[in-house]
Design a protein around this motif. Structure first.
Motif, short mmCIF file in Angstrom:
data_model
loop_
_atom_site.label_atom_id
_atom_site.label_comp_id
_atom_site.label_asym_id
_atom_site.label_seq_id
_atom_site.Cartn_x
_atom_site.Cartn_y
_atom_site.Cartn_z
N LYS A 1 0.29 5.30 1.51
CA LYS A 1 -0.59 6.04 2.41
C LYS A 1 -0.34 7.53 2.24
O LYS A 1 0.79 7.97 2.14
CB LYS A 1 -0.37 5.61 3.85
CG LYS A 1 -0.74 4.14 4.07
CD LYS A 1 -0.68 3.73 5.50
CE LYS A 1 -1.02 2.27 5.69
NZ LYS A 1 -2.40 1.93 5.44
N THR B 1 -5.58 5.41 2.02
CA THR B 1 -4.72 4.26 1.79
C THR B 1 -4.95 3.80 0.36
O THR B 1 -6.10 3.55 -0.03
CB THR B 1 -5.02 3.11 2.77
OG1 THR B 1 -4.75 3.56 4.10
CG2 THR B 1 -4.17 1.88 2.47
N THR C 1 0.83 -1.20 0.00
CA THR C 1 0.00 0.00 0.00
C THR C 1 0.87 1.25 0.00
O THR C 1 2.04 1.22 0.38
CB THR C 1 -0.92 0.07 1.23
OG1 THR C 1 -0.13 0.30 2.40
CG2 THR C 1 -1.75 -1.19 1.40
N ASN D 1 -4.64 1.05 -2.06
CA ASN D 1 -4.51 -0.40 -1.94
C ASN D 1 -4.91 -1.05 -3.26
O ASN D 1 -6.02 -0.84 -3.73
CB ASN D 1 -5.41 -0.89 -0.81
CG ASN D 1 -5.24 -2.34 -0.51
OD1 ASN D 1 -4.34 -3.00 -1.02
ND2 ASN D 1 -6.10 -2.87 0.32
#
Length: 84
Positions: A7, A19, A5, A21
């Motif tokens: 952030k 986030t 990920t 992802n």
């Protein structure tokens, strides 16, 4: 990041904003577009992804490398992405 990920953090409050992802393996780079509305992430999963920084949505997955992608950066005007 080894957790696959990226952030986005608020530097004033220290709070997590988004986030990002979607990669299947660790990330090797992350960068903002010149206007800050997009982010680019590159990964050893052979892909580079373009994200909305507001929603966290993956807008595009760029494929074409035969080995892990180590970097991705926007052009100065934000219209192109260079990957390596």
């Amino acid at each position: 990041s080894a957790d696959c990920t990226a952030k986005i953090w608020n530097i004033t409050s220290g709070e997590l904003v988004q986030t990002l992802n979607g990669h299947r393996s660790r990330l090797s780079s992350a960068a903002f577009s010149p206007d800050g509305t997009l982010a680019v992430t590159s990964s050893v999963d052979l892909t580079t992804k373009i994200w909305s920084t507001e929603s966290g949505e993956c807008l595009h997955t760029l494929q074409g490398h035969s080995c892990g992608v180590t970097s991705g950066v926007f052009s100065p005007d934000g219209s192109l992405v260079l990957t390596a």
